[in-house]
Write an enzyme that holds these catalytic residues in place. Sequence first.
Site, PDB file in Angstrom:
ATOM      1  N   HIS A 372       0.843  -1.208   0.000  1.00 28.22           N
ATOM      2  CA  HIS A 372       0.000   0.000   0.000  1.00 28.22           C
ATOM      3  C   HIS A 372       0.873   1.251   0.000  1.00 28.22           C
ATOM      4  O   HIS A 372       0.508   2.274  -0.536  1.00 28.22           O
ATOM      5  CB  HIS A 372      -1.006   0.009   1.145  1.00 28.22           C
ATOM      6  CG  HIS A 372      -0.421  -0.268   2.485  1.00 28.22           C
ATOM      7  ND1 HIS A 372       0.018  -1.509   2.848  1.00 28.22           N
ATOM      8  CD2 HIS A 372      -0.202   0.528   3.532  1.00 28.22           C
ATOM      9  CE1 HIS A 372       0.477  -1.451   4.080  1.00 28.22           C
ATOM     10  NE2 HIS A 372       0.365  -0.227   4.517  1.00 28.22           N
ATOM     11  N   ASP A 637      -8.157  -8.771  -9.910  1.00 28.89           N
ATOM     12  CA  ASP A 637      -8.554  -9.871  -9.027  1.00 28.89           C
ATOM     13  C   ASP A 637      -9.199 -11.013  -9.796  1.00 28.89           C
ATOM     14  O   ASP A 637      -9.038 -12.174  -9.426  1.00 28.89           O
ATOM     15  CB  ASP A 637      -9.513  -9.356  -7.945  1.00 28.89           C
ATOM     16  CG  ASP A 637      -8.747  -8.716  -6.798  1.00 28.89           C
ATOM     17  OD1 ASP A 637      -7.696  -9.271  -6.415  1.00 28.89           O
ATOM     18  OD2 ASP A 637      -9.173  -7.662  -6.300  1.00 28.89           O
ATOM     19  N   CYS A 684     -12.401  -2.008 -15.061  1.00 24.66           N
ATOM     20  CA  CYS A 684     -11.592  -1.035 -14.311  1.00 24.66           C
ATOM     21  C   CYS A 684     -10.264  -1.617 -13.830  1.00 24.66           C
ATOM     22  O   CYS A 684      -9.488  -0.923 -13.185  1.00 24.66           O
ATOM     23  CB  CYS A 684     -12.374  -0.453 -13.138  1.00 24.66           C
ATOM     24  SG  CYS A 684     -12.761  -1.657 -11.878  1.00 24.66           S
TER      25      CYS A 684
END
Length: 752
Positions: A372, A637, A684
């Site tokens: 992150h 994903d 996306c």
Amino acid sequence: MPMKRDHSKLLCDLSELTALFTDTTNLDGLLQKIVDMIALHMDADVCSVYLYYEDSQELVLKATHGLNPESINKVRLKLGEGLTGVALKELRPVSDGDAVNHPGFRHFDGIGEEKFASFVAVPIMRGQTRVGAMTLQSIQKDVFTPDDVNVFRAITSQMATTIEMTKLLMSLERPAAAPVAHKSVPEFKMVKGRIGAEGFALGPLSFVTRTAWEECAVRSAGRPLTLADFHQAVLATEKELKDMQQAIEEKLFDVASLIFSAQILMLKDQAMLGAMEERIRKGVAPEQAVTEVVREYAGRFDRMTNQFLREKKYDVMDVGSRLLNNLVGVCDRGSYAKSIVVARELLPSDALKLSTQGVLGLVLLSGGVTSHVAVLARSLNIPLVIADEDRMLDLIPGTRLLLDASLGNIYIDPSEDTVRKFQEKEALKVNALKVAPSLKDETRTQDGVRIKLLANINLIGDVAVARQYKAEGIGLYRTEFPFMVRSDFPTEEEQYVIYRRLVESMKGAVITFRTLDIGGDKVLSYYDDHKEANPFLGLRSIRFSLKHREIFVQQVRAILRAGHDAPVRIMFPMIASVDEFTAARGLVDACIMDLKAEGIAHQSKPVIGIMVELPSAVEMIDDLAQEAAFFSVGTNDLIQYTLAVDRTNEKVADMYLPYHPAVLRSLKRIADAALKYGREISVCGDMAHEARYMPFFVGIGIHAFSLDARYLPRVQERLLSLDSGKAKIFSEGLLRESRVDAVLKKLETLAL
Ligand code: PEP
Ligand code: MG
């Protein structure tokens, strides 16, 4: 009949909160200032704050405006005792127009409460932690409206982090200090790491936090310093922190928060400053006194079991090195400017601080929790390499480093030749940016099919790029970033302020808020339960939100409020079943009803859709199409879960194949269901920024894409040259292939 108050300016802005620290000399004073301010804001006769102590399960009155000050620290309530205890136990506001006659009211002698009829108590929560409670009272009966209660709750939640930090500092005890380690000189020239954030940087090495502090701690002034010098240094440090807070607010509004508040509070802590002063009065040199007390406090934080609290030791060390710098003047706090920082681990807030100090590049020595930070580094434009190489810690500060973060290489003390080569490469890139192609406002294929191009954003700062590259709206706002960079869960108000800024800056264009998508590689440092054997298969994303409804509710309310006058869409990530979708949508409906009942402006008809990123969602896609208003395909994903390939694991990177037939066929099934039920569909994930997949997507009927805005020019260029009829034939051919190689060949030889 209750009197209507003017709530137009009731919420405090960041600068007002920061201003709380001004002229406050100690922690009790700070709490007093908070209650005085709220009493004024709310036009109440009394405002009090109680802190909650988990060990004794007791609320203790800590500051009051309007009650007898003698009762501070004396009034104590058990959880569930009295109306205030009930508010904290049941985590809800409790309000009564004639509280003294309420059966649940708890009388205390000498506190002076008898004359106050109207009463409100609200819990103070930081994420899931009970911090305390605040109360409002008024002499008149029935004076507080439901609207007042909401505003009070909102103000309280804004204060929660500051109040908790104050509580923590107040309750510290004090044992002894920890020893220091040392290092030697290494012999190696190049380290191969992983790419965190692309870019190039050349500069001297510096180490972050611990080393900076230890190095400052051994300096001395070389001349005798006095108590007056110490006081001067405290003032200078405070000013420095406030200036940094302001700089960060201007640059990175959404993730800034009160990032330096813990440190500013430490400078208000009379116990800590007092301990330093006491030593100085006894004849200890001020720099020595600061060093001793900071070591003692850092040690105390270090021994805490809670990770969130343990992290505070870095704040103490940071304050310590700043104080020493201002005292002694030789510990160069600005040394991160124009340097490359090497750190074992960095918190996102550290990355923010470093960015305001003008750091050139970052090297992180541990992978895991850091990705992150990598995404943040990208939005901050700081090149970052992640290298599992502890020998870097043995380097001498000041050693020249060259980061080629686009390849993940770190050169130690590079030759002039190597440096020149990289500088030339970099100059080429900068020139390429200057000639970025001009974009069209609307995108149509050769045969006139309208394609929508939207932007993905992580930080509000990304909006400027999105607008510059003419994105038609935001197709994916990854809302987790304000969560990831903080040291605790942002409150509804904090989120509202950020989202509202986004809504205003998009000027009526559509904004798709993806609800919190944490877990997997996006870890919250303050969420203690994050250690899972398989985090990508664990409590992530919508599962987390549905499990922690109080956090989910705060986010949804903030979105609905911020978008009251704008076309906002809400999108749930990682939906695996119709049940999950309806549960999440049910929560949004409940929030809408609550906001309506509370009379708060909100969006009552948000468009609600899902991310399609799991094989289970693909299996259920027709059923989901009957429920959700739109689909957005998260290919990052979808590929990971369809192919069972960890998207962050280098060892299986060659198996992570967007063009695998299973992925392409899944995409086709999703597109078919969307078209059949008339649902909007977009992509996306990162596949949307690869021009080579555009013929396939357009061919199966996907006409909207959301991507990092920097890729918009090349994607638009590809779409403008396409013919949708030919693209359809091409995609049909691709879908017939059963082998990866054959698909790849077709993609590479395509001439549309
Ligand atoms: C995706 O999975 O494709 C996606 C866009 O979401 P994230 O990368 O944030 O998981
Ligand atoms: Mg995803």
